[in-house]
Design a protein around this motif. Structure first.
Motif, PDB file in Angstrom:
ATOM      1  N   ASN A  17       7.209   4.642   7.103  1.00 48.50           N
ATOM      2  CA  ASN A  17       6.780   4.115   5.805  1.00 48.50           C
ATOM      3  C   ASN A  17       7.615   4.670   4.659  1.00 48.50           C
ATOM      4  O   ASN A  17       7.916   3.957   3.697  1.00 48.50           O
ATOM      5  CB  ASN A  17       5.310   4.469   5.542  1.00 48.50           C
ATOM      6  CG  ASN A  17       4.365   3.823   6.520  1.00 48.50           C
ATOM      7  OD1 ASN A  17       4.668   2.804   7.131  1.00 48.50           O
ATOM      8  ND2 ASN A  17       3.194   4.426   6.681  1.00 48.50           N
ATOM      9  N   SER A  18       7.976   5.943   4.754  1.00 46.60           N
ATOM     10  CA  SER A  18       8.654   6.601   3.641  1.00 46.60           C
ATOM     11  C   SER A  18      10.166   6.591   3.803  1.00 46.60           C
ATOM     12  O   SER A  18      10.886   5.871   3.093  1.00 46.60           O
ATOM     13  CB  SER A  18       8.136   8.039   3.493  1.00 46.60           C
ATOM     14  OG  SER A  18       8.278   8.767   4.709  1.00 46.60           O
ATOM     15  N   TRP A  57       6.428  10.866  -1.372  1.00 43.91           N
ATOM     16  CA  TRP A  57       5.171  11.555  -1.047  1.00 43.91           C
ATOM     17  C   TRP A  57       4.034  10.548  -0.915  1.00 43.91           C
ATOM     18  O   TRP A  57       3.226  10.620   0.002  1.00 43.91           O
ATOM     19  CB  TRP A  57       4.844  12.604  -2.101  1.00 43.91           C
ATOM     20  CG  TRP A  57       3.451  13.146  -1.970  1.00 43.91           C
ATOM     21  CD1 TRP A  57       2.364  12.833  -2.714  1.00 43.91           C
ATOM     22  CD2 TRP A  57       2.995  14.095  -0.996  1.00 43.91           C
ATOM     23  NE1 TRP A  57       1.253  13.515  -2.277  1.00 43.91           N
ATOM     24  CE2 TRP A  57       1.614  14.296  -1.224  1.00 43.91           C
ATOM     25  CE3 TRP A  57       3.609  14.793   0.037  1.00 43.91           C
ATOM     26  CZ2 TRP A  57       0.846  15.161  -0.449  1.00 43.91           C
ATOM     27  CZ3 TRP A  57       2.839  15.658   0.816  1.00 43.91           C
ATOM     28  CH2 TRP A  57       1.484  15.830   0.555  1.00 43.91           C
ATOM     29  N   TRP A  58       4.004   9.591  -1.830  1.00 43.77           N
ATOM     30  CA  TRP A  58       2.958   8.558  -1.798  1.00 43.77           C
ATOM     31  C   TRP A  58       3.054   7.759  -0.504  1.00 43.77           C
ATOM     32  O   TRP A  58       2.042   7.529   0.174  1.00 43.77           O
ATOM     33  CB  TRP A  58       3.095   7.633  -2.996  1.00 43.77           C
ATOM     34  CG  TRP A  58       2.163   6.456  -2.951  1.00 43.77           C
ATOM     35  CD1 TRP A  58       2.423   5.214  -2.460  1.00 43.77           C
ATOM     36  CD2 TRP A  58       0.798   6.431  -3.384  1.00 43.77           C
ATOM     37  NE1 TRP A  58       1.323   4.405  -2.567  1.00 43.77           N
ATOM     38  CE2 TRP A  58       0.301   5.128  -3.124  1.00 43.77           C
ATOM     39  CE3 TRP A  58      -0.057   7.371  -3.964  1.00 43.77           C
ATOM     40  CZ2 TRP A  58      -1.005   4.748  -3.435  1.00 43.77           C
ATOM     41  CZ3 TRP A  58      -1.357   6.992  -4.272  1.00 43.77           C
ATOM     42  CH2 TRP A  58      -1.816   5.694  -4.008  1.00 43.77           C
ATOM     43  N   ALA A  59       4.267   7.287  -0.151  1.00 41.51           N
ATOM     44  CA  ALA A  59       4.452   6.454   1.036  1.00 41.51           C
ATOM     45  C   ALA A  59       4.165   7.224   2.320  1.00 41.51           C
ATOM     46  O   ALA A  59       3.715   6.647   3.310  1.00 41.51           O
ATOM     47  CB  ALA A  59       5.875   5.895   1.057  1.00 41.51           C
ATOM     48  N   HIS A  60       4.429   8.531   2.297  1.00 43.95           N
ATOM     49  CA  HIS A  60       4.271   9.342   3.495  1.00 43.95           C
ATOM     50  C   HIS A  60       2.811   9.702   3.759  1.00 43.95           C
ATOM     51  O   HIS A  60       2.313   9.539   4.876  1.00 43.95           O
ATOM     52  CB  HIS A  60       5.110  10.616   3.361  1.00 43.95           C
ATOM     53  CG  HIS A  60       5.377  11.301   4.663  1.00 43.95           C
ATOM     54  ND1 HIS A  60       6.293  10.824   5.577  1.00 43.95           N
ATOM     55  CD2 HIS A  60       4.837  12.424   5.216  1.00 43.95           C
ATOM     56  CE1 HIS A  60       6.314  11.627   6.635  1.00 43.95           C
ATOM     57  NE2 HIS A  60       5.445  12.607   6.438  1.00 43.95           N
ATOM     58  N   PRO A  84       0.803  -1.229   0.000  1.00 43.41           N
ATOM     59  CA  PRO A  84       0.000   0.000   0.000  1.00 43.41           C
ATOM     60  C   PRO A  84       0.833   1.274   0.000  1.00 43.41           C
ATOM     61  O   PRO A  84       0.388   2.305  -0.504  1.00 43.41           O
ATOM     62  CB  PRO A  84      -0.817  -0.103   1.303  1.00 43.41           C
ATOM     63  CG  PRO A  84      -0.754  -1.534   1.695  1.00 43.41           C
ATOM     64  CD  PRO A  84       0.551  -2.054   1.197  1.00 43.41           C
ATOM     65  N   HIS A  85       2.041   1.240   0.580  1.00 42.31           N
ATOM     66  CA  HIS A  85       2.785   2.490   0.720  1.00 42.31           C
ATOM     67  C   HIS A  85       4.295   2.327   0.559  1.00 42.31           C
ATOM     68  O   HIS A  85       5.060   2.783   1.409  1.00 42.31           O
ATOM     69  CB  HIS A  85       2.466   3.161   2.056  1.00 42.31           C
ATOM     70  CG  HIS A  85       2.480   2.256   3.244  1.00 42.31           C
ATOM     71  ND1 HIS A  85       3.617   1.623   3.699  1.00 42.31           N
ATOM     72  CD2 HIS A  85       1.481   1.869   4.084  1.00 42.31           C
ATOM     73  CE1 HIS A  85       3.325   0.916   4.770  1.00 42.31           C
ATOM     74  NE2 HIS A  85       2.036   1.031   5.021  1.00 42.31           N
ATOM     75  N   SER A  86       4.722   1.748  -0.542  1.00 42.32           N
ATOM     76  CA  SER A  86       6.162   1.675  -0.808  1.00 42.32           C
ATOM     77  C   SER A  86       6.631   2.943  -1.526  1.00 42.32           C
ATOM     78  O   SER A  86       6.004   3.390  -2.494  1.00 42.32           O
ATOM     79  CB  SER A  86       6.495   0.470  -1.688  1.00 42.32           C
ATOM     80  OG  SER A  86       7.864   0.503  -2.067  1.00 42.32           O
ATOM     81  N   PRO A  87       7.760   3.531  -1.099  1.00 37.06           N
ATOM     82  CA  PRO A  87       8.282   4.710  -1.805  1.00 37.06           C
ATOM     83  C   PRO A  87       8.863   4.363  -3.176  1.00 37.06           C
ATOM     84  O   PRO A  87       9.177   5.269  -3.958  1.00 37.06           O
ATOM     85  CB  PRO A  87       9.372   5.223  -0.857  1.00 37.06           C
ATOM     86  CG  PRO A  87       9.804   4.039  -0.085  1.00 37.06           C
ATOM     87  CD  PRO A  87       8.558   3.205   0.090  1.00 37.06           C
TER      88      PRO A  87
END
Length: 330
Positions: free
Chosen positions: A235-236, A152-155, A134-137
């Motif tokens: 996550n990020s 930005w996506w992962a954060h 769901p939240h890999s950089p």
């Protein structure tokens, strides 16, 4: 920080009714949910940006700092010990009162309902830094522009994704527990408690509306924003940079400067190498306040069957050989 493949089983959908947060029907409800999420992200963040000039110009009271610090670490340990190491990974077993207390403490961090949090993080571990995470950089590639977009996506960005993690698939054990299901459904209530407790204490302590407002700013808004961004940084940032002394199938790294604020979660490489381990900072000098508290819970009998690091298990995961001086406990 998230759950591992060792704790995820392909379970059939139980007969229990689905949680409201998992089955929000219709575009209007989904839009309302995303607007609410946006407010919970932006309002505390604006307060965090305003904190520095306000502290510089007007100062901040010891009461405000005390409330901010206390509420921060209550929520942070609720996430790290409760939502993550206990509910997601089963790193130890807990007596019923501690189990419920950890569920409530984690809810005070205002990071979403318990069952949803666990489902998302178990899915993250199943597909860590690969398709399905769901939240890999690394979602958009390895070039600098792609990584900037991925960070930005992962954060933050992943939380606005239309795709919802199926909670009955990734957290059936929690859905079957009536008490935990109730705490998860009461997320709005615990959010209100989390945000209103500091101004209540501040107002009563100073016997003024100004004291209540100042406590709300520091103890509620700034505290929530800081905790959110520290958590999201696991996550990020911890999947983009950091040392990797242990073998893992992803790019999880150790980021030392986040260790204290993340309550030990930023020793992320070991966590992904051994997801069910109760201690993440296993090497000399790696501070892990969450592991220390779990040790205290074990000593008083509130926690048991704790999965402490084992030298032989860590040696097998060590990049380039044995791990010197790894303690059997904490």
């Amino acid at each position: 920080m998230t759950a591992g493949p060792e704790t995820v089983e392909e379970s059939p959908i139980p007969a229990d009714a689905p949680l409201p947060s998992a089955t929000l029907g219709g575009d209007s409800k989904r839009s309302l949910e995303q607007i609410t999420l946006l407010l919970f992200i932006t309002v505390p963040f604006v307060a965090l940006l305003a904190a520095v000039p306000l502290a510089w110009g007007w100062g901040v009271s010891w009461l405000d700092l005390g409330l901010m610090t206390a509420m921060y670490f209550i929520g942070c340990h609720g996430i790290t010990i409760g939502f993550h190491r206990y509910f997601t990974h089963g790193a130890f077993k807990a007596r019923r009162p501690l189990r419920i207390a950890l569920a409530v403490m984690g809810s005070l961090a205002v990071e979403g309902p318990l069952v949803r949090w666990v489902a998302d993080h178990r899915k993250h571990h199943k597909f860590s830094d690969a398709a399905g995470d769901p939240h890999s950089p690394w979602r958009f590639g390895e070039t600098v522009p792609a990584l900037m977009k991925g960070l930005w996506w992962a954060h933050i960005g992943w939380m606005f994704d239309e795709e919802q993690t199926p909670q009955h698939k990734y957290a059936p054990d929690l859905i079957k527990d009536p008490a935990i299901r109730t705490v998860s459904r009461q997320f709005v209530l615990w959010t209100a408690v989390s945000l209103l407790f500091p101004p209540l204490v501040g107002g009563l302590a100073t016997w003024s509306w100004q004291g209540a407002l100042s406590a709300f700013f520091w103890g509620s808004l700034v505290r929530v924003a800081l905790l959110h961004h520290v958590t999201w940084s696991i996550n990020s940032i911890c999947h983009a940079v950091g040392k990797r002394p242990f073998k893992s199938r992803d790019r999880s790294g150790n980021v030392w400067w986040l260790a204290v604020l993340s309550c030990g979660e930023s020793w992320h490489n070991l966590h992904h190498a051994d997801p069910t381990c109760a201690r993440h900072g296993v090497l000399k000098g790696q501070l892990d306040s969450s592991a220390r508290l779990i040790r205290w819970f074990e000593k008083v009998g509130w926690a048991y069957d704790v999965r402490w690091p084992q030298a032989s298990r860590l040696d097998a995961r060590r990049e380039g050989g044995a791990v010197p001086g790894v303690p059997p406990g904490v």
